[in-house]
Design a protein around this motif. Sequence first.
Motif, PDB file in Angstrom:
ATOM      1  N   VAL A 111      43.296   6.536  25.025  1.00 34.94           N
ATOM      2  CA  VAL A 111      42.237   7.322  24.396  1.00 34.94           C
ATOM      3  C   VAL A 111      41.740   8.404  25.351  1.00 34.94           C
ATOM      4  CG1 VAL A 111      39.885   7.242  23.470  1.00 34.94           C
ATOM      5  CG2 VAL A 111      41.543   5.495  22.803  1.00 34.94           C
ATOM      6  N   ILE A 112      41.570   8.071  26.619  1.00 35.72           N
ATOM      7  CA  ILE A 112      41.143   9.083  27.605  1.00 35.72           C
ATOM      8  C   ILE A 112      42.168  10.212  27.648  1.00 35.72           C
ATOM      9  CG2 ILE A 112      40.758   9.549  30.066  1.00 35.72           C
ATOM     10  CD1 ILE A 112      38.448   7.974  29.027  1.00 35.72           C
ATOM     11  N   GLN A 113      43.449   9.880  27.661  1.00 30.36           N
ATOM     12  CA  GLN A 113      44.505  10.903  27.692  1.00 30.36           C
ATOM     13  C   GLN A 113      44.468  11.749  26.423  1.00 30.36           C
ATOM     14  OE1 GLN A 113      46.604  11.618  30.346  1.00 30.36           O
ATOM     15  NE2 GLN A 113      46.977  13.428  29.118  1.00 30.36           N
ATOM     16  N   GLU A 114      44.272  11.118  25.266  1.00 30.39           N
ATOM     17  CA  GLU A 114      44.195  11.865  24.006  1.00 30.39           C
ATOM     18  C   GLU A 114      43.002  12.805  24.002  1.00 30.39           C
ATOM     19  OE1 GLU A 114      44.217   9.021  20.812  1.00 30.39           O
ATOM     20  OE2 GLU A 114      46.230   8.348  21.306  1.00 30.39           O
ATOM     21  N   TRP A 115      41.865  12.333  24.496  1.00 30.76           N
ATOM     22  CA  TRP A 115      40.672  13.187  24.551  1.00 30.76           C
ATOM     23  C   TRP A 115      40.899  14.338  25.530  1.00 30.76           C
ATOM     24  CZ3 TRP A 115      35.209  10.671  24.029  1.00 30.76           C
ATOM     25  CH2 TRP A 115      35.137   9.983  22.810  1.00 30.76           C
ATOM     26  N   TYR A 116      41.572  14.072  26.627  1.00 24.97           N
ATOM     27  CA  TYR A 116      41.883  15.125  27.589  1.00 24.97           C
ATOM     28  C   TYR A 116      42.821  16.159  26.952  1.00 24.97           C
ATOM     29  CZ  TYR A 116      43.841  17.446  31.678  1.00 24.97           C
ATOM     30  OH  TYR A 116      44.260  18.392  32.571  1.00 24.97           O
ATOM     31  N   ASP A 117      43.866  15.673  26.289  1.00 23.02           N
ATOM     32  CA  ASP A 117      44.833  16.569  25.642  1.00 23.02           C
ATOM     33  C   ASP A 117      44.195  17.411  24.547  1.00 23.02           C
ATOM     34  OD1 ASP A 117      46.801  15.551  27.296  1.00 23.02           O
ATOM     35  OD2 ASP A 117      47.634  14.201  25.768  1.00 23.02           O
ATOM     36  N   SER A 118      43.197  16.859  23.854  1.00 23.19           N
ATOM     37  CA  SER A 118      42.560  17.589  22.757  1.00 23.19           C
ATOM     38  C   SER A 118      41.415  18.486  23.239  1.00 23.19           C
ATOM     39  CB  SER A 118      42.032  16.616  21.702  1.00 23.19           C
ATOM     40  OG  SER A 118      40.937  15.873  22.220  1.00 23.19           O
ATOM     41  N   GLY A 119      41.116  18.445  24.532  1.00 23.10           N
ATOM     42  CA  GLY A 119      40.080  19.326  25.069  1.00 23.10           C
ATOM     43  C   GLY A 119      38.687  18.730  25.075  1.00 23.10           C
ATOM     44  N   ARG A 120      38.557  17.468  24.746  1.00 20.57           N
ATOM     45  CA  ARG A 120      37.239  16.815  24.757  1.00 20.57           C
ATOM     46  C   ARG A 120      36.820  16.423  26.162  1.00 20.57           C
ATOM     47  NH1 ARG A 120      36.614  12.633  19.822  1.00 20.57           N
ATOM     48  NH2 ARG A 120      34.478  12.702  20.589  1.00 20.57           N
ATOM     49  N   LEU A 121      37.794  16.347  27.067  1.00 13.68           N
ATOM     50  CA  LEU A 121      37.543  16.045  28.474  1.00 13.68           C
ATOM     51  C   LEU A 121      38.275  17.063  29.319  1.00 13.68           C
ATOM     52  CD1 LEU A 121      38.221  12.189  28.483  1.00 13.68           C
ATOM     53  CD2 LEU A 121      35.989  13.309  28.464  1.00 13.68           C
ATOM     54  N   MET A 122      37.752  17.303  30.525  1.00 14.83           N
ATOM     55  CA  MET A 122      38.459  18.178  31.449  1.00 14.83           C
ATOM     56  C   MET A 122      38.552  17.485  32.798  1.00 14.83           C
ATOM     57  SD  MET A 122      35.696  21.117  32.254  1.00 14.83           S
ATOM     58  CE  MET A 122      34.132  20.756  33.007  1.00 14.83           C
ATOM     59  N   GLU A 123      39.580  17.867  33.542  1.00 18.41           N
ATOM     60  CA  GLU A 123      39.771  17.285  34.862  1.00 18.41           C
ATOM     61  C   GLU A 123      38.927  18.053  35.858  1.00 18.41           C
ATOM     62  OE1 GLU A 123      43.487  15.204  37.082  1.00 18.41           O
ATOM     63  OE2 GLU A 123      43.868  16.766  35.630  1.00 18.41           O
ATOM     64  N   ARG A 124      38.287  17.315  36.745  1.00 17.98           N
ATOM     65  CA  ARG A 124      37.397  17.925  37.728  1.00 17.98           C
ATOM     66  C   ARG A 124      37.681  17.380  39.119  1.00 17.98           C
ATOM     67  NH1 ARG A 124      31.619  19.082  35.352  1.00 17.98           N
ATOM     68  NH2 ARG A 124      31.707  21.048  36.424  1.00 17.98           N
ATOM     69  N   GLN A 125      37.433  18.169  40.089  1.00 19.52           N
ATOM     70  CA  GLN A 125      37.440  17.756  41.488  1.00 19.52           C
ATOM     71  C   GLN A 125      38.660  16.922  41.864  1.00 19.52           C
ATOM     72  OE1 GLN A 125      33.759  15.752  42.182  1.00 19.52           O
ATOM     73  NE2 GLN A 125      32.518  17.536  41.749  1.00 19.52           N
ATOM     74  N   GLY A 126      39.779  17.305  41.395  1.00 15.60           N
ATOM     75  CA  GLY A 126      41.004  16.631  41.793  1.00 15.60           C
ATOM     76  C   GLY A 126      41.544  15.698  40.727  1.00 15.60           C
ATOM     77  N   ILE A 127      42.702  15.200  41.000  1.00 14.41           N
ATOM     78  CA  ILE A 127      43.392  14.350  40.040  1.00 14.41           C
ATOM     79  C   ILE A 127      42.635  13.043  39.840  1.00 14.41           C
ATOM     80  CG2 ILE A 127      45.525  13.062  39.645  1.00 14.41           C
ATOM     81  CD1 ILE A 127      46.950  15.247  41.247  1.00 14.41           C
ATOM     82  N   GLY A 128      42.488  12.669  38.568  1.00 11.43           N
ATOM     83  CA  GLY A 128      41.886  11.387  38.241  1.00 11.43           C
ATOM     84  C   GLY A 128      40.385  11.409  38.051  1.00 11.43           C
ATOM     85  N   LYS A 129      39.763  12.566  38.162  1.00 15.15           N
ATOM     86  CA  LYS A 129      38.333  12.680  37.944  1.00 15.15           C
ATOM     87  C   LYS A 129      38.087  13.581  36.755  1.00 15.15           C
ATOM     88  CE  LYS A 129      37.310  11.847  42.767  1.00 15.15           C
ATOM     89  NZ  LYS A 129      36.657  12.316  43.974  1.00 15.15           N
ATOM     90  N   TYR A 130      37.381  13.053  35.752  1.00 20.24           N
ATOM     91  CA  TYR A 130      37.202  13.749  34.486  1.00 20.24           C
ATOM     92  C   TYR A 130      35.736  13.949  34.168  1.00 20.24           C
ATOM     93  CZ  TYR A 130      42.046  12.326  33.940  1.00 20.24           C
ATOM     94  OH  TYR A 130      43.382  12.152  34.132  1.00 20.24           O
ATOM     95  N   ALA A 131      35.467  14.888  33.262  1.00 21.60           N
ATOM     96  CA  ALA A 131      34.113  15.141  32.781  1.00 21.60           C
ATOM     97  C   ALA A 131      34.190  15.559  31.320  1.00 21.60           C
ATOM     98  CB  ALA A 131      33.442  16.239  33.602  1.00 21.60           C
ATOM     99  N   PRO A 132      33.179  15.191  30.537  1.00 15.02           N
ATOM    100  CA  PRO A 132      33.151  15.646  29.133  1.00 15.02           C
ATOM    101  C   PRO A 132      32.996  17.158  29.077  1.00 15.02           C
ATOM    102  CG  PRO A 132      31.493  13.949  29.519  1.00 15.02           C
ATOM    103  CD  PRO A 132      32.064  14.332  30.844  1.00 15.02           C
ATOM    104  N   VAL A 133      33.515  17.750  28.018  1.00 14.61           N
ATOM    105  CA  VAL A 133      33.395  19.207  27.838  1.00 14.61           C
ATOM    106  C   VAL A 133      32.098  19.503  27.121  1.00 14.61           C
ATOM    107  CG1 VAL A 133      34.426  21.235  26.780  1.00 14.61           C
ATOM    108  CG2 VAL A 133      35.864  19.496  27.811  1.00 14.61           C
TER     109      VAL A 133
END
Length: 110
Positions: A88-110
């Motif tokens: 689900v995290i990957q799907e949300w990232y792929d759909s633009g609901r999450l973005m990667e921040r401050q390096g690999i493996g760190k995410y934030a909501p859009v």
Amino acid sequence: MMLEKEDKEKAEESGAPTPVRTDESTSSITVDPTTLDEREESELKEAIQNAMLDEKGQDKGYFTIEDVRSLLTTLPMTKWTESKVERVIQEWYDSGRLMERQGIGKYAPV
């Protein structure tokens, strides 16, 4: 290409099933998106918010999948599994609901 056509014609004549040939370089597996009910989506959003807090309750500005996975898989009476959280995290990232921040493996909501 010609051999494939001949094999197919022979199989059709004999009634045998048509052999399937795959080209691994062009084949891809598509997975249906994971559908979440309202409760699961609410649990995920809350887990993301909680995972973004540090020990003092201050917003770090990011979360890790491990933090969210830990929060969701320990909830009582839920269907969250480690693989479902990651998917689900990957799907949300792929759909633009999450973005990667401050390096690999760190995410934030859009």
